[in-house]
Design a protein around this motif. Sequence first.
Motif, PDB file in Angstrom:
ATOM      1  N   VAL A  74       3.607  14.333 -48.687  1.00  0.00           N
ATOM      2  CA  VAL A  74       5.014  14.053 -48.422  1.00  0.00           C
ATOM      3  C   VAL A  74       5.469  12.907 -49.322  1.00  0.00           C
ATOM      4  CG1 VAL A  74       6.683  13.266 -46.694  1.00  0.00           C
ATOM      5  CG2 VAL A  74       4.869  14.878 -46.052  1.00  0.00           C
ATOM      6  N   ILE A  75       6.629  13.072 -49.926  1.00  0.00           N
ATOM      7  CA  ILE A  75       7.166  12.046 -50.825  1.00  0.00           C
ATOM      8  C   ILE A  75       7.940  11.027 -49.999  1.00  0.00           C
ATOM      9  CG2 ILE A  75       8.604  11.614 -52.852  1.00  0.00           C
ATOM     10  CD1 ILE A  75       8.240  14.566 -53.612  1.00  0.00           C
ATOM     11  N   ASP A  76       7.322   9.897 -49.742  1.00  0.00           N
ATOM     12  CA  ASP A  76       8.003   8.820 -49.031  1.00  0.00           C
ATOM     13  C   ASP A  76       8.732   7.909 -50.025  1.00  0.00           C
ATOM     14  OD1 ASP A  76       7.167   9.551 -46.398  1.00  0.00           O
ATOM     15  OD2 ASP A  76       5.175   8.784 -46.869  1.00  0.00           O
ATOM     16  N   SER A  77       8.009   7.496 -51.048  1.00  0.00           N
ATOM     17  CA  SER A  77       8.590   6.678 -52.115  1.00  0.00           C
ATOM     18  C   SER A  77       8.274   7.358 -53.436  1.00  0.00           C
ATOM     19  CB  SER A  77       8.005   5.260 -52.095  1.00  0.00           C
ATOM     20  OG  SER A  77       8.288   4.620 -50.859  1.00  0.00           O
ATOM     21  N   PRO A  78       9.258   7.927 -54.109  1.00  0.00           N
ATOM     22  CA  PRO A  78       8.996   8.659 -55.358  1.00  0.00           C
ATOM     23  C   PRO A  78       8.396   7.754 -56.425  1.00  0.00           C
ATOM     24  CG  PRO A  78      11.354   8.277 -55.056  1.00  0.00           C
ATOM     25  CD  PRO A  78      10.689   7.888 -53.776  1.00  0.00           C
ATOM     26  N   VAL A  79       7.394   8.289 -57.124  1.00  0.00           N
ATOM     27  CA  VAL A  79       6.710   7.501 -58.157  1.00  0.00           C
ATOM     28  C   VAL A  79       6.886   8.112 -59.542  1.00  0.00           C
ATOM     29  CG1 VAL A  79       4.988   6.600 -56.541  1.00  0.00           C
ATOM     30  CG2 VAL A  79       4.545   8.765 -57.740  1.00  0.00           C
ATOM     31  N   SER A  80       7.671   9.175 -59.631  1.00  0.00           N
ATOM     32  CA  SER A  80       7.895   9.820 -60.928  1.00  0.00           C
ATOM     33  C   SER A  80       9.314  10.366 -60.971  1.00  0.00           C
ATOM     34  CB  SER A  80       6.892  10.955 -61.143  1.00  0.00           C
ATOM     35  OG  SER A  80       7.163  12.031 -60.257  1.00  0.00           O
ATOM     36  N   PRO A  81       9.827  10.619 -62.169  1.00  0.00           N
ATOM     37  CA  PRO A  81      11.164  11.216 -62.279  1.00  0.00           C
ATOM     38  C   PRO A  81      11.269  12.566 -61.557  1.00  0.00           C
ATOM     39  CG  PRO A  81      10.475  10.336 -64.397  1.00  0.00           C
ATOM     40  CD  PRO A  81       9.277  10.251 -63.495  1.00  0.00           C
ATOM     41  N   THR A  82      10.188  13.352 -61.588  1.00  0.00           N
ATOM     42  CA  THR A  82      10.205  14.656 -60.915  1.00  0.00           C
ATOM     43  C   THR A  82      10.367  14.492 -59.412  1.00  0.00           C
ATOM     44  OG1 THR A  82       8.812  15.683 -62.619  1.00  0.00           O
ATOM     45  CG2 THR A  82       8.867  16.750 -60.460  1.00  0.00           C
ATOM     46  N   GLU A  83       9.627  13.548 -58.838  1.00  0.00           N
ATOM     47  CA  GLU A  83       9.736  13.321 -57.405  1.00  0.00           C
ATOM     48  C   GLU A  83      11.109  12.803 -57.028  1.00  0.00           C
ATOM     49  OE1 GLU A  83       6.559  10.877 -56.016  1.00  0.00           O
ATOM     50  OE2 GLU A  83       5.012  12.410 -56.391  1.00  0.00           O
ATOM     51  N   ARG A  84      11.681  11.927 -57.841  1.00  0.00           N
ATOM     52  CA  ARG A  84      13.028  11.429 -57.558  1.00  0.00           C
ATOM     53  C   ARG A  84      14.051  12.562 -57.628  1.00  0.00           C
ATOM     54  NH1 ARG A  84      11.072   6.795 -60.224  1.00  0.00           N
ATOM     55  NH2 ARG A  84      11.695   7.582 -62.290  1.00  0.00           N
ATOM     56  N   TRP A  85      13.893  13.424 -58.625  1.00  0.00           N
ATOM     57  CA  TRP A  85      14.813  14.552 -58.756  1.00  0.00           C
ATOM     58  C   TRP A  85      14.691  15.492 -57.564  1.00  0.00           C
ATOM     59  CZ3 TRP A  85      13.977  19.837 -59.168  1.00  0.00           C
ATOM     60  CH2 TRP A  85      15.096  20.585 -59.494  1.00  0.00           C
TER      61      TRP A  85
END
Length: 291
Positions: A74-85
């Motif tokens: 689960v993405i709690d805090s995005p660590v990459s541009p892909t996760e943020r997107w």
Amino acid sequence: MLRILLFLGTNVAILAVLSITMRILGVDDMLNHNGGGLNLNSLLIMSAIIGFAGSFISLFASKWLAKSSMGVKVIDSPVSPTERWLLQTVARLAQQAGIEMPEVGIFPSASPNAFATGWNKNDALVAVSMGLLQNMNKDEIEAVLGHEISHVANGDMVTLTLIQGVVNTFVVFFSRIIGHIVDRTVFNTREGYGPAYWITSLIAQFVLGILAMMIVAWFSRWREFRADAGGAALAGRQKMISALQRLGQTKPEPLPDEMAAFGIAGGGLHELFASHPPLEKRIQALQAAAS
């Protein structure tokens, strides 16, 4: 909540009508001859408890089961541009669909796939595979996310659980009646139940269970068309068509059995038992809706 109450109320009414009909037709008398009669009201209640218990346990445990069986991060805090997107896109689509922001996750599979699950539309999980992120462009991924968000917004997880519970109830109910009739009329058992009751009930439950699977699979296929239409409305029709075409090129591996009905793509031993329609039919439906 209203949809759930209406659906439950409808099925309670069906059970009541079935009980009354059997009494009018004299089925009660046939079941009660030679003593050791079958209490249909008690059987209905027992069948409903058995039929719905497993379905609701699976529904409420669905997110935990998905995370543990699929290895979802689960993405709690995005660590990459892909996760943020991913988070931004899901948030936007969820807002468009009028639902709360679901949890977003990634699971380690080279095959392109995605699924949504959760016990209600405001407490859901949307997850995509690494293969999906690697094999699709952003427009296609957005369409897949729109498809999954549509599943959540439509309440498909709850509705599928209720339908499964209803068909399970009738499978148990009718298999016990068949076992009772065979035991009383063929083997003339007068007290308690003989081996024929249990053997016949198990065989009947197996046969009726196959028919029940066909009913549940039909609904699952129907809701895929609806989710495709929802994904097209949220992300764009051409994006949705392109995403399905890409899935057809990559031929994604099926998800585990417990998650198969919730994925973007799936299949079965035969179309009657498949959780998803053929991709070609889904694309044709989207193209026809545009014309």
